[in-house]
Design a protein around this motif. Sequence first.
Motif, PDB file in Angstrom:
ATOM      1  N   VAL A  81    -108.871  34.875  25.072  1.00 39.38           N
ATOM      2  CA  VAL A  81    -108.946  33.483  24.597  1.00 39.38           C
ATOM      3  C   VAL A  81    -107.945  33.272  23.461  1.00 39.38           C
ATOM      4  O   VAL A  81    -107.159  32.321  23.470  1.00 39.38           O
ATOM      5  CB  VAL A  81    -110.376  33.117  24.139  1.00 39.38           C
ATOM      6  N   ALA A  82    -107.953  34.193  22.491  1.00 39.48           N
ATOM      7  CA  ALA A  82    -107.046  34.074  21.341  1.00 39.48           C
ATOM      8  C   ALA A  82    -105.586  34.108  21.776  1.00 39.48           C
ATOM      9  O   ALA A  82    -104.764  33.302  21.315  1.00 39.48           O
ATOM     10  CB  ALA A  82    -107.325  35.192  20.334  1.00 39.48           C
ATOM     11  N   MET A  83    -105.244  35.009  22.681  1.00 40.89           N
ATOM     12  CA  MET A  83    -103.852  35.116  23.128  1.00 40.89           C
ATOM     13  C   MET A  83    -103.473  33.979  24.070  1.00 40.89           C
ATOM     14  O   MET A  83    -102.321  33.549  24.079  1.00 40.89           O
ATOM     15  CB  MET A  83    -103.606  36.464  23.806  1.00 40.89           C
ATOM     16  N   GLY A  84    -104.423  33.492  24.840  1.00 40.05           N
ATOM     17  CA  GLY A  84    -104.136  32.344  25.703  1.00 40.05           C
ATOM     18  C   GLY A  84    -103.706  31.140  24.890  1.00 40.05           C
ATOM     19  O   GLY A  84    -102.730  30.461  25.216  1.00 40.05           O
ATOM     20  N   ILE A  85    -104.416  30.896  23.811  1.00 42.65           N
ATOM     21  CA  ILE A  85    -104.067  29.782  22.918  1.00 42.65           C
ATOM     22  C   ILE A  85    -102.698  30.026  22.290  1.00 42.65           C
ATOM     23  O   ILE A  85    -101.845  29.129  22.271  1.00 42.65           O
ATOM     24  CB  ILE A  85    -105.149  29.607  21.826  1.00 42.65           C
ATOM     25  N   LEU A  86    -102.467  31.244  21.794  1.00 43.73           N
ATOM     26  CA  LEU A  86    -101.200  31.564  21.148  1.00 43.73           C
ATOM     27  C   LEU A  86    -100.029  31.464  22.127  1.00 43.73           C
ATOM     28  O   LEU A  86     -98.984  30.881  21.801  1.00 43.73           O
ATOM     29  CB  LEU A  86    -101.266  32.974  20.549  1.00 43.73           C
ATOM     30  N   GLU A  87    -100.178  32.013  23.317  1.00 42.88           N
ATOM     31  CA  GLU A  87     -99.112  31.941  24.323  1.00 42.88           C
ATOM     32  C   GLU A  87     -98.836  30.498  24.728  1.00 42.88           C
ATOM     33  O   GLU A  87     -97.683  30.073  24.802  1.00 42.88           O
ATOM     34  CB  GLU A  87     -99.483  32.765  25.562  1.00 42.88           C
ATOM     35  N   PHE A  88     -99.889  29.736  24.973  1.00 43.10           N
ATOM     36  CA  PHE A  88     -99.719  28.334  25.359  1.00 43.10           C
ATOM     37  C   PHE A  88     -98.943  27.569  24.301  1.00 43.10           C
ATOM     38  O   PHE A  88     -97.965  26.882  24.597  1.00 43.10           O
ATOM     39  CB  PHE A  88    -101.091  27.683  25.595  1.00 43.10           C
ATOM     40  N   LEU A  89     -99.363  27.706  23.039  1.00 43.32           N
ATOM     41  CA  LEU A  89     -98.696  26.980  21.953  1.00 43.32           C
ATOM     42  C   LEU A  89     -97.259  27.453  21.756  1.00 43.32           C
ATOM     43  O   LEU A  89     -96.365  26.641  21.495  1.00 43.32           O
ATOM     44  CB  LEU A  89     -99.489  27.118  20.654  1.00 43.32           C
ATOM     45  N   GLY A  90     -97.026  28.753  21.880  1.00 48.23           N
ATOM     46  CA  GLY A  90     -95.676  29.284  21.701  1.00 48.23           C
ATOM     47  C   GLY A  90     -94.681  28.726  22.693  1.00 48.23           C
ATOM     48  O   GLY A  90     -93.557  28.353  22.333  1.00 48.23           O
ATOM     49  N   TYR A  91     -95.074  28.620  23.949  1.00 49.09           N
ATOM     50  CA  TYR A  91     -94.158  28.097  24.965  1.00 49.09           C
ATOM     51  C   TYR A  91     -94.086  26.573  24.920  1.00 49.09           C
ATOM     52  O   TYR A  91     -93.033  25.979  25.131  1.00 49.09           O
ATOM     53  CB  TYR A  91     -94.545  28.594  26.360  1.00 49.09           C
ATOM     54  N   TRP A  92     -95.203  25.941  24.613  1.00 51.12           N
ATOM     55  CA  TRP A  92     -95.220  24.479  24.531  1.00 51.12           C
ATOM     56  C   TRP A  92     -94.376  23.979  23.359  1.00 51.12           C
ATOM     57  O   TRP A  92     -93.610  23.025  23.482  1.00 51.12           O
ATOM     58  CB  TRP A  92     -96.659  23.976  24.409  1.00 51.12           C
ATOM     59  N   LEU A  93     -94.516  24.633  22.207  1.00 50.84           N
ATOM     60  CA  LEU A  93     -93.761  24.233  21.014  1.00 50.84           C
ATOM     61  C   LEU A  93     -92.342  24.812  20.991  1.00 50.84           C
ATOM     62  O   LEU A  93     -91.586  24.543  20.065  1.00 50.84           O
ATOM     63  CB  LEU A  93     -94.516  24.666  19.745  1.00 50.84           C
ATOM     64  N   LYS A  94     -92.028  25.625  21.996  1.00 53.84           N
ATOM     65  CA  LYS A  94     -90.722  26.266  22.116  1.00 53.84           C
ATOM     66  C   LYS A  94     -90.408  27.207  20.950  1.00 53.84           C
ATOM     67  O   LYS A  94     -89.255  27.367  20.556  1.00 53.84           O
ATOM     68  CB  LYS A  94     -89.616  25.230  22.309  1.00 53.84           C
ATOM     69  N   THR A  95     -91.454  27.815  20.378  1.00 54.90           N
ATOM     70  CA  THR A  95     -91.249  28.825  19.354  1.00 54.90           C
ATOM     71  C   THR A  95     -91.126  30.209  19.985  1.00 54.90           C
ATOM     72  O   THR A  95     -90.821  31.178  19.296  1.00 54.90           O
ATOM     73  CB  THR A  95     -92.394  28.824  18.323  1.00 54.90           C
ATOM     74  N   SER A  96     -91.361  30.284  21.277  1.00 55.46           N
ATOM     75  CA  SER A  96     -91.099  31.485  22.054  1.00 55.46           C
ATOM     76  C   SER A  96     -90.111  31.105  23.148  1.00 55.46           C
ATOM     77  O   SER A  96     -90.190  30.021  23.722  1.00 55.46           O
ATOM     78  CB  SER A  96     -92.375  32.019  22.704  1.00 55.46           C
ATOM     79  N   TYR A  97     -89.181  31.995  23.396  1.00 53.74           N
ATOM     80  CA  TYR A  97     -88.149  31.749  24.400  1.00 53.74           C
ATOM     81  C   TYR A  97     -88.382  32.689  25.576  1.00 53.74           C
ATOM     82  O   TYR A  97     -88.527  33.894  25.395  1.00 53.74           O
ATOM     83  CB  TYR A  97     -86.753  31.989  23.809  1.00 53.74           C
ATOM     84  N   VAL A  98     -88.418  32.114  26.756  1.00 55.21           N
ATOM     85  CA  VAL A  98     -88.547  32.892  27.980  1.00 55.21           C
ATOM     86  C   VAL A  98     -87.184  32.912  28.661  1.00 55.21           C
ATOM     87  O   VAL A  98     -86.596  31.858  28.911  1.00 55.21           O
ATOM     88  CB  VAL A  98     -89.599  32.276  28.941  1.00 55.21           C
ATOM     89  N   TYR A  99     -86.692  34.110  28.944  1.00 57.72           N
ATOM     90  CA  TYR A  99     -85.416  34.227  29.639  1.00 57.72           C
ATOM     91  C   TYR A  99     -85.586  33.748  31.072  1.00 57.72           C
ATOM     92  O   TYR A  99     -86.539  34.144  31.751  1.00 57.72           O
ATOM     93  CB  TYR A  99     -84.928  35.676  29.619  1.00 57.72           C
ATOM     94  N   PRO A 100     -84.673  32.882  31.527  1.00 56.44           N
ATOM     95  CA  PRO A 100     -84.784  32.377  32.900  1.00 56.44           C
ATOM     96  C   PRO A 100     -84.664  33.520  33.918  1.00 56.44           C
ATOM     97  O   PRO A 100     -83.882  34.443  33.731  1.00 56.44           O
ATOM     98  CB  PRO A 100     -83.598  31.417  33.043  1.00 56.44           C
ATOM     99  N   GLU A 101     -85.452  33.430  34.946  1.00 56.25           N
ATOM    100  CA  GLU A 101     -85.434  34.401  36.045  1.00 56.25           C
ATOM    101  C   GLU A 101     -85.576  35.844  35.550  1.00 56.25           C
ATOM    102  O   GLU A 101     -84.908  36.744  36.050  1.00 56.25           O
ATOM    103  CB  GLU A 101     -84.169  34.232  36.890  1.00 56.25           C
ATOM    104  N   ASN A 102     -86.450  36.044  34.568  1.00 58.78           N
ATOM    105  CA  ASN A 102     -86.674  37.396  34.060  1.00 58.78           C
ATOM    106  C   ASN A 102     -87.443  38.231  35.080  1.00 58.78           C
ATOM    107  O   ASN A 102     -87.922  37.714  36.088  1.00 58.78           O
ATOM    108  CB  ASN A 102     -87.385  37.355  32.697  1.00 58.78           C
ATOM    109  N   MET A 103     -87.560  39.528  34.802  1.00 60.51           N
ATOM    110  CA  MET A 103     -88.186  40.443  35.766  1.00 60.51           C
ATOM    111  C   MET A 103     -89.638  40.082  36.072  1.00 60.51           C
ATOM    112  O   MET A 103     -90.106  40.280  37.189  1.00 60.51           O
ATOM    113  CB  MET A 103     -88.082  41.894  35.294  1.00 60.51           C
TER     114      MET A 103
END
Length: 143
Positions: A81-103
């Motif tokens: 639950v704690a990480m779901g919230i953190l991951e959701f907010l990180g990608y939504w707020l764009k404070t985490s970057y996901v490399y396109p077409e990553n492994m």
Amino acid sequence: MKQILSRHINTLKESPKTLILVYVITYFLWGLGMNRFGAEMEIARFTYWWQVITCYILYMVPVSILLKKYSFFEQYAYGLVAMGILEFLGYWLKTSYVYPENMLDKLFNPQNFSLGMALFFALYFPAGNWLVDKIHRLIFAKK
């Protein structure tokens, strides 16, 4: 609600300072390492390096301390639950970057990326609590 919050704050306040220090050092190094790994493998990374402090120390350390008295599976479930919230907010707020077409995108598809990250990082709570306990006992064991 006030009683629950008060109980959690007391749990944090009552934690030995040496234990908190071990959590902070362990999680900081772990966070730097994982951020570097994610960037090197071109999976995902924080937008700014200092997010290791906000996520790993200011968020994950208190959650870990609050969860340490629970069983492995309870820590994992609450951690999810704690990480779901953190991951959701990180990608939504764009404070985490996901490399396109990553492994991981290729393996699981992009729609499952953040779910996979939350499922993986939820293991940090039981694993981190186990590791910190071992380190703390090794360094600060009463003789």
